[in-house]
Design an enzyme around this catalytic site. Sequence first.
Site: not given
Length: 179
Positions: A108, A127
Site C-alpha cells: 500500500h 493502515h
Amino acid sequence: MSKETLSRRTFLKVSGTSVAATAAVIVRPACAAAAPPAAAATPQTSHTLLPYLAKTVASAGQMTQGTPLVFSYPDAASPCVAVKLGVAAPGGVGPNQDIVAYSMMCTHMGCPVAFDSGTNTFKCGCHYSMFDAEKSGQMIAGQATENLPRVRLSYDDKTGRISATGIDGMLYGRQANVL
C-alpha cells in the site's frame, strides 16, 4: 464565393469510417502477434526476465516454527523475512515445504509488515493491511491492493541450505525489482 455545407449524414459516415479504419490498424497487429507460427521456435519477448542472483538465506535446521528470519534481497534496500510456517504452503521449501519468504514492505505505502505466528499472517501497522503467508502473500484485508511480494526460494537437500532466487511481484516503490 460559394459556401459548401457538409450534411450530418456525410459527416457521420466519414467519421465512422475513420474510426473503424484506425481500430482495424491497431487491432490487426495485436491479433497477428498473438498467434506465432507453431513450427517456428521464437524466443519469448513478452516478458522481461531480471537477472536475480542467488543469495543464501539460512539453513533449514536453524529455523524454528513461527520465528521470522530477516534478510535483504535482492539488495540492501529491500528488507525481507523468511518464516517456517509449520504447514506446507505454495512455493514453500524445506523438508516439509513450509518455509516461505516475503518482502517486509507493505504494497500500500511501503510501511513495514510484521509476522503474526498465531495466524500465519503479515500485518501492516500503518493502515492495517493483512497478508496470508500460507496463500502466497495474498492480501486479505486493508488498504493494499496487491499481494505481498513473495521471495522465490530454493532448497538444497544435501546441505539444508535455503537460498533466495527471485521475487514474484513488484517491490514497493520500484519500477523494476533489480536496479
